[in-house]
Design an enzyme around this catalytic site. Structure first.
Site, PDB file in Angstrom:
ATOM      1  N   ASP A  17       2.031  25.863  -5.946  1.00  0.00           N
ATOM      2  CA  ASP A  17       1.478  26.852  -5.037  1.00  0.00           C
ATOM      3  C   ASP A  17       0.009  26.453  -4.832  1.00  0.00           C
ATOM      4  OD1 ASP A  17       1.149  29.391  -3.677  1.00  0.00           O
ATOM      5  OD2 ASP A  17       0.094  30.065  -5.474  1.00  0.00           O
ATOM      6  N   LEU A  18      -0.613  26.975  -3.788  1.00  0.00           N
ATOM      7  CA  LEU A  18      -2.003  26.566  -3.499  1.00  0.00           C
ATOM      8  C   LEU A  18      -3.024  27.619  -3.965  1.00  0.00           C
ATOM      9  CD1 LEU A  18      -3.919  24.532  -2.073  1.00  0.00           C
ATOM     10  CD2 LEU A  18      -3.537  25.815   0.043  1.00  0.00           C
ATOM     11  N   ASP A  19      -2.997  28.774  -3.270  1.00  0.00           N
ATOM     12  CA  ASP A  19      -4.000  29.823  -3.540  1.00  0.00           C
ATOM     13  C   ASP A  19      -3.846  30.363  -4.962  1.00  0.00           C
ATOM     14  OD1 ASP A  19      -5.022  29.863  -0.842  1.00  0.00           O
ATOM     15  OD2 ASP A  19      -3.228  30.957  -0.240  1.00  0.00           O
ATOM     16  N   THR A  25      -9.040  30.367  -3.821  1.00  0.00           N
ATOM     17  CA  THR A  25      -9.122  31.009  -2.501  1.00  0.00           C
ATOM     18  C   THR A  25      -8.641  32.459  -2.524  1.00  0.00           C
ATOM     19  OG1 THR A  25      -7.079  29.819  -2.139  1.00  0.00           O
ATOM     20  CG2 THR A  25      -9.014  29.025  -0.942  1.00  0.00           C
ATOM     21  N   LYS A  53      -0.574  38.891  -3.690  1.00  0.00           N
ATOM     22  CA  LYS A  53      -0.525  37.480  -4.083  1.00  0.00           C
ATOM     23  C   LYS A  53       0.837  36.869  -3.792  1.00  0.00           C
ATOM     24  CE  LYS A  53      -4.314  37.276  -7.321  1.00  0.00           C
ATOM     25  NZ  LYS A  53      -4.746  37.201  -8.708  1.00  0.00           N
ATOM     26  N   SER A 122       3.424  26.395  -0.359  1.00  0.00           N
ATOM     27  CA  SER A 122       2.508  27.520  -0.135  1.00  0.00           C
ATOM     28  C   SER A 122       2.955  28.373   1.041  1.00  0.00           C
ATOM     29  CB  SER A 122       1.100  26.977   0.159  1.00  0.00           C
ATOM     30  OG  SER A 122       0.260  28.002   0.650  1.00  0.00           O
ATOM     31  N   ALA A 123       2.704  29.681   0.934  1.00  0.00           N
ATOM     32  CA  ALA A 123       3.021  30.597   2.033  1.00  0.00           C
ATOM     33  C   ALA A 123       1.960  30.543   3.129  1.00  0.00           C
ATOM     34  CB  ALA A 123       3.097  32.024   1.495  1.00  0.00           C
ATOM     35  N   LYS A 153       8.334  33.779   0.185  1.00  0.00           N
ATOM     36  CA  LYS A 153       8.652  33.994  -1.229  1.00  0.00           C
ATOM     37  C   LYS A 153       8.866  35.496  -1.426  1.00  0.00           C
ATOM     38  CE  LYS A 153       5.375  30.302  -2.416  1.00  0.00           C
ATOM     39  NZ  LYS A 153       4.046  29.980  -2.964  1.00  0.00           N
ATOM     40  N   GLU A 177       2.964  28.410 -10.389  1.00  0.00           N
ATOM     41  CA  GLU A 177       2.744  29.597  -9.550  1.00  0.00           C
ATOM     42  C   GLU A 177       1.884  30.639 -10.247  1.00  0.00           C
ATOM     43  OE1 GLU A 177       3.001  31.432  -6.992  1.00  0.00           O
ATOM     44  OE2 GLU A 177       4.264  30.349  -5.610  1.00  0.00           O
ATOM     45  N   ASP A 178       1.046  31.331  -9.465  1.00  0.00           N
ATOM     46  CA  ASP A 178       0.272  32.441 -10.035  1.00  0.00           C
ATOM     47  C   ASP A 178       0.818  33.796  -9.590  1.00  0.00           C
ATOM     48  OD1 ASP A 178      -0.587  32.227  -7.351  1.00  0.00           O
ATOM     49  OD2 ASP A 178      -2.477  33.212  -7.830  1.00  0.00           O
TER      50      ASP A 178
END
Ligand code: BG6
Ligand code: MG
Length: 228
Positions: A17-19, A25, A53, A122-123, A153, A177-178
């Site tokens: 995942d990115l953020d 971010t 999130k 990422s979403a 997701k 993933e966070d």
């Protein structure tokens, strides 16, 4: 060979995942949503923000409006989501590689050295801007973001597409993933999971670390050979 034995499934691809996993971010998403809530006349806390999130932009707006107990027509909602995004894009247009989260760069480099595939799941529709500004693009064998998916997701689409693009079967993939929705998406995609954050929140993850600074390839293979 016993196919049920996880020892026989070493990790061949890492999907990130990115953020909140690779880059810091999540704070910019919060600032922009908070500003929108304030304009609409209610306050929006960091605790409220936890529910956003991993959630898509429009679904995030719905949650925000429910916090403020506000009902709006579709056109107004679209306008507000665009407004929030323009503030968010302002923030991320100024970001650079100093906003890469602790340990992320070293771990990506180590994965590359070991020939383990790296994919983004990422979403966000802004993922390319962020990856470019943080100089992260060269690390990825596949980049799947909100511009390439139709189902948000916890639907597993984003991770299934990522695994396909790097030609690795789900049982050889691990997702970082966070967000709870992201962990659920990975599980539904048949992949193993490492949560970034708190074990109290990410209860479904196979393993939880507080940041990628706690990861190494040796640890990854060790954890994943014992994770159920
Ligand atoms: C996810 C974030 O990565 O992307 C969510 O965790 C965000 O908070 C979602 O809503 C969509 O991002 P964007 O940049 O397309 O609005
Ligand atoms: Mg995230």
């Amino acid at each position: 060979m016993n196919p049920m034995n996880p020892m026989n499934h070493p990790i061949q691809a890492c999907l990130f995942d990115l953020d909140g996993v690779l880059v810091d971010t999540a704070k910019y998403h919060f600032l922009a949503w908070e500003r929108l809530a304030n304009e609409l006349g209610f306050s929006f806390t960091e605790k409220d923000n936890e529910r956003l999130k991993g959630v898509s932009r429009m679904a995030s707006l719905e949650i925000l409006l429910s916090v403020g107990n506000i009902q709006l027509d579709e056109l107004t909602k679209m306008t507000l989501a665009e407004k929030k995004n323009s503030w968010y894009v302002d923030y991320i247009s100024k970001m650079d590689d100093t906003e890469i989260l602790p340990g992320a760069l070293a771990f990506l480099q180590e994965l590359k050295q070991h020939g383990i595939k790296i994919a983004l799941g990422s979403a966000s529709k802004n993922a390319m801007t962020i990856l470019n500004n943080a100089n992260l693009v060269p690390y990825f064998d596949a980049i799947i973001d909100g511009t390439k998916t139709t189902n948000a997701k916890p639907d597993p689409e984003v991770f299934i597409l990522g695994a396909k693009e790097v030609h690795i079967a789900p049982e050889h993939c691990v997702v970082f993933e966070d967000a709870e929705a992201g962990i659920e998406a990975a599980i539904r995609g048949g992949m193993r999971t490492i949560g970034i954050g708190s074990a109290d929140t990410l209860t479904l993850a196979d393993y939880v670390v507080s940041s990628l600074a706690e990861m190494s390839v040796e640890k990854l293979q060790r954890i994943m050979s014992t994770a159920t």
